[in-house]
Enzyme design. Structure first.
Site, short mmCIF file in Angstrom:
data_model
loop_
_atom_site.label_atom_id
_atom_site.label_comp_id
_atom_site.label_asym_id
_atom_site.label_seq_id
_atom_site.Cartn_x
_atom_site.Cartn_y
_atom_site.Cartn_z
N CYS A 379 0.92 -0.95 0.20
CA CYS A 379 0.05 -0.09 0.10
C CYS A 379 0.75 1.37 -0.23
O CYS A 379 0.68 2.50 -0.82
CB CYS A 379 -0.92 -0.26 1.30
SG CYS A 379 -1.68 -1.56 1.59
N ARG A 408 6.93 -11.59 5.24
CA ARG A 408 6.20 -11.40 6.81
C ARG A 408 6.56 -12.45 7.39
O ARG A 408 6.49 -13.22 7.20
CB ARG A 408 4.58 -11.68 6.71
CG ARG A 408 3.67 -10.05 6.05
CD ARG A 408 2.38 -10.16 6.15
NE ARG A 408 1.75 -9.39 4.82
CZ ARG A 408 0.31 -9.22 4.93
NH1 ARG A 408 -0.34 -10.05 4.82
NH2 ARG A 408 0.00 -8.14 3.93
N GLN A 426 1.64 -10.48 -3.50
CA GLN A 426 -0.23 -10.40 -3.55
C GLN A 426 -0.74 -10.18 -4.81
O GLN A 426 0.59 -9.22 -5.91
CB GLN A 426 -0.42 -9.62 -2.64
CG GLN A 426 -0.21 -9.78 -1.11
CD GLN A 426 -1.00 -9.03 -0.17
OE1 GLN A 426 0.31 -7.90 -0.14
NE2 GLN A 426 -1.06 -9.38 0.43
N ASP A 428 -2.31 -7.41 -5.68
CA ASP A 428 -2.30 -5.81 -5.19
C ASP A 428 -3.33 -4.84 -6.33
O ASP A 428 -2.29 -4.72 -6.94
CB ASP A 428 -1.31 -5.34 -4.19
CG ASP A 428 -1.32 -4.65 -3.23
OD1 ASP A 428 -2.78 -5.17 -2.73
OD2 ASP A 428 -0.89 -5.42 -1.80
N HIS A 430 -4.53 -0.51 -6.23
CA HIS A 430 -5.45 -0.24 -5.17
C HIS A 430 -6.06 0.98 -5.71
O HIS A 430 -5.96 1.77 -7.50
CB HIS A 430 -4.16 1.09 -4.41
CG HIS A 430 -3.58 0.49 -3.85
ND1 HIS A 430 -2.44 -0.46 -3.44
CD2 HIS A 430 -4.69 -0.24 -2.39
CE1 HIS A 430 -1.99 -1.77 -2.52
NE2 HIS A 430 -3.48 -1.04 -1.61
N LYS A 510 -15.91 -3.03 5.02
CA LYS A 510 -15.09 -4.10 3.75
C LYS A 510 -15.88 -5.11 3.13
O LYS A 510 -16.56 -5.34 3.99
CB LYS A 510 -13.60 -4.55 3.90
CG LYS A 510 -13.55 -5.67 5.23
CD LYS A 510 -12.58 -6.19 5.87
CE LYS A 510 -12.76 -7.28 6.92
NZ LYS A 510 -11.45 -8.07 6.96
N HIS A 556 -8.46 -0.35 -1.06
CA HIS A 556 -7.10 -1.30 -1.43
C HIS A 556 -8.02 -2.30 -2.22
O HIS A 556 -9.73 -3.25 -1.40
CB HIS A 556 -7.11 -2.17 -0.03
CG HIS A 556 -6.43 -1.04 0.42
ND1 HIS A 556 -5.46 -1.12 0.91
CD2 HIS A 556 -6.63 0.02 1.58
CE1 HIS A 556 -4.69 0.15 1.35
NE2 HIS A 556 -6.05 0.13 2.31
#
Length: 682
Positions: A379, A408, A426, A428, A430, A510, A556
């Site tokens: 992000c 992680r 990911q 991902d 945005h 969400k 997201h």
């Protein structure tokens, strides 16, 4: 021995027969269909080849089979495989196989009560068999129940003793009696029976009165319920103790290691048998086993746990997923990004990750007296790209997507194949948009999610909408606007959903979407999250029509979740038998003898020129080459004998369609290209 085209067909037929006979449903010598096939003209060949123990996992036969025998109407399909001039029926992936729907704790209150009471009966039985055992907690879970005990290590034979005692308690039909007592009375009783863990549990209960459930007058536990009325309402034949595992008290590795006994419980014996079947099928599909057998990936101790090595075949599948993902995102108006894997630690202070997420992050590294951090999320990087240029309201929505690898920190005990790793990629994206664009963008994300997931044969979803929690950033007005936008988008799609009131993150509402796989299991993959927090932390703005600075809304969004986890789900969903467009090897060319190898090399080269993933396999008897191809789940095999070389043809057999007969090279290439383009089976 000279092989003719007839010989080639004969080998095909024998491979099909052997594949059928080695299926578990035919393993019993008493099976009447097995006897019929063994008494056929090919019986001598079949008998001579059944001793090897190799299982040819042909998905065609797995769908033909019903229970322990072949259904009579399907025998015609079997006969068609034995005739070289006819092709077997084309079987699509979901024609005959349907997930078996079992009740859940949510759909059946009776089942939930059965599982909760089973946990209590288990604890009572353990303390009868092992009087020194101390009880802790014993909840119901998704597929059954468990109970944790402070006691000596248990072995499988101990589970049998405990189950026998459970059966005795069930036969006695003891009543389940609810009692309300004061906190002082509960503490006094707990001390009287010397159960120290129950004292700690009692301290954690904030409400009064304290409720206790008794089994007859012999055993009791702190419990809020619910339960069945008596132990006799449990079906002992629908309960099974499955395994023992270690578990730290309260999940704290610094505290006592306990013995956790897992069990499953159902309303009747038929449900238990169905569950056991699905459990065995899940083992057969386990992505860790298939990943090794099909040489797709590995996790190597020399490199460290939770770090995935994609082998060539697995890498091909990943590349196909990534190419499809990128093309689809570009078509839906996203710009693709590549961003660094590390950044200054200060970036993660601004984002709040160091404050709220530090335990999931690796230690920082010193680079020329500055601290850097491996990224746990993408992000902040996408935010920096947004901030790099001045944005007008006319530039919004600004949509960026990245297959970004993150890292992680996970405890070694929590690592699990591809499902729980330390480094993963990911999918991902945005979206930075105006408040008035939230609904439209959410709906666009849902459409894109459906478009992508459906290409992997995921059509059934479980959807949850999570709303504003007690502690949250952002005004009530913007929360209401965002929540309504999510609801409206879901309703526009016609998707059913559940509302988790107060379950949203502190920074926005969400949508979570779970996919259902071939066994009916649910997997959390897709998430759409509105964020009012990060735009504020990073002081994001755009210039509105009045030349004033305004705060954008940030969304997201992930669809696959992570490539590693999604790949693991795909392996189990397809049982390693990937659809043609994803298959690492689409065609394998098999010469009858080494004499045909030069011609086969030319065929492979021509297929590769057309972007077909083809390979040559030789050096073994043809029957073994076919058997190996079946085991490795190759979708198309082309056998080449002397006549095929002479006529420049191929004799083609597919996993899902059986024999396609003799075809020219160009005809085979055209069929392969059509199947790949249409994402269909041959």
């Amino acid at each position: 021995m000279e092989f003719t085209s007839t010989s080639v067909h004969r080998v095909h037929r024998m491979a099909a027969v052997t594949s059928m006979l080695r299926h578990p449903a035919f393993s019993r010598s008493s099976n009447p269909t097995r006897k019929m096939v063994l008494n056929s003209k090919s019986s001598a060949w079949v008998r001579s080849h059944c001793h090897s123990g190799v299982v040819l996992e042909n998905p065609y036969w797995s769908r033909v089979l019903k229970g322990d025998r072949i259904m009579p109407k399907r025998l015609a399909a079997f006969a068609s495989l034995a005739a070289p001039q006819e092709a077997a029926p084309k079987i699509q992936a979901d024609d005959d196989f349907k997930p078996i729907v079992l009740p859940t704790n949510e759909t059946s209150k009776t089942l939930l009560c059965i599982r909760h009471t089973s946990a209590h009966v288990l604890a009572m039985a353990v303390q009868k068999v092992f009087p020194d055992a101390k009880v802790t907690i014993g909840p119901w879970i998704e597929r059954g129940f468990y109970y944790d005990f402070d006691m000596q290590p248990l072995a499988d034979k101990d589970l049998k003793k405990i189950k026998k005692e459970m059966d005795r308690i069930i036969r006695r039909n003891l009543p389940l009696i609810r009692e309300e007592v004061s906190r002082e009375e509960a503490e006094q009783r707990i001390r009287a029976i010397n159960e120290p863990y129950k004292l700690e549990i009692l301290d954690s209960i904030k409400s009064e009165p304290i409720t206790i459930y008794h089994i007859g007058d012999e055993w009791w536990d702190l419990c809020a319920g619910p339960h069945v009325e008596s132990t006799g309402q449990l079906n002992k034949k629908a309960i099974e103790l499955e395994s023992v595992a270690g578990a730290y008290w309260r999940g704290d590795e610094k505290r006592q290691m306990l013995q956790r006994i897992y069990g499953t419980a159902w309303e009747n014996e038929e449900q238990l048998k169905t569950y056991q079947f699905l459990k065995e099928e899940a083992k057969r599909r386990d992505h860790r086993r298939l990943g090794q057998e099909l040489d797709l990936f590995s996790i190597q101790d020399e490199a460290g746990g939770g770090l995935v090595f994609w082998h060539p075949k697995g890498a091909i599948v990943r590349q196909n997923i990534e190419d499809f993902w990128k093309r689809t995102h570009i078509q839906h108006g996203y710009d693709l990004l590549y961003t660094p894997h590390v950044a200054k630690a200060d970036l993660w202070k601004i984002s709040g990750h160091l404050e709220f997420y530090k335990e999931n992050m690796f230690n920082q590294m010193d680079v020329e007296d500055e601290l850097y951090q491996l990224r746990p999320m993408n992000c902040p990087y996408h935010i920096l790209v947004y901030k790099h240029s001045l944005r007008s309201y006319r530039d919004l929505p600004f949509k960026v997507a990245e297959l970004g690898t993150v890292y992680r920190y996970e405890m070694s005990g929590s690592l699990h194949g591809l499902f729980r790793v330390r480094g993963f990629t990911q999918d991902d994206a945005h979206i930075f948009c105006l408040p008035s664009q939230i609904k439209e963008e959410i709906r666009s994300v849902l459409d894109l999610t459906e478009a992508i997931l459906s290409q992997f044969d995921f059509k059934n979803y479980e959807i949850n909408l999570s709303t504003k929690p007690e502690k949250a950033v952002g005004s009530d007005v913007i929360w209401e606007k965002a929540t309504c936008a999510l609801k409206d988008a879901l309703e526009d799609k016609g998707w059913n959903y559940s509302v988790d009131e107060g379950g949203g993150a502190f920074y926005g509402p969400k949508i979570d979407l779970k996919i259902e796989d071939a066994l009916g299991r649910k997997w959390q993959c897709s998430t759409v999250q509105v964020d009012f927090n990060l735009p504020q932390r990073f002081d994001l703005f755009y210039i509105d029509s009045n030349s004033e600075k305004k705060r954008p809304i940030m969304i997201h969004r992930a669809i696959l979740g992570s490539l590693e986890r999604f790949f693991g789900i795909l392996i189990e969903h397809y049982a390693g038998d990937f659809p043609f467009w994803l298959s690492p090897v689409q065609a394998r060319i098999l010469p009858v003898t080494d004499t045909q190898v030069p011609y086969c090399r030319k065929v492979v080269a021509k297929m590769k020129e057309k972007n077909i993933r083809a390979e040559l396999s030789f050096g073994e008897r043809l029957s073994k080459l076919i058997r190996n191809s079946e085991t490795q789940k190759i979708p198309l095999m082309a056998v080449v004998g002397p006549k095929e070389v002479e006529s420049e043809t191929l004799t083609v057999r597919t996993r899902h369609g059986g024999e396609l007969g003799t075809m020219t090279i160009n005809e085979v290439i055209e069929k392969i290209q059509n199947a790949a383009a249409n994402r269909s089976f041959l």
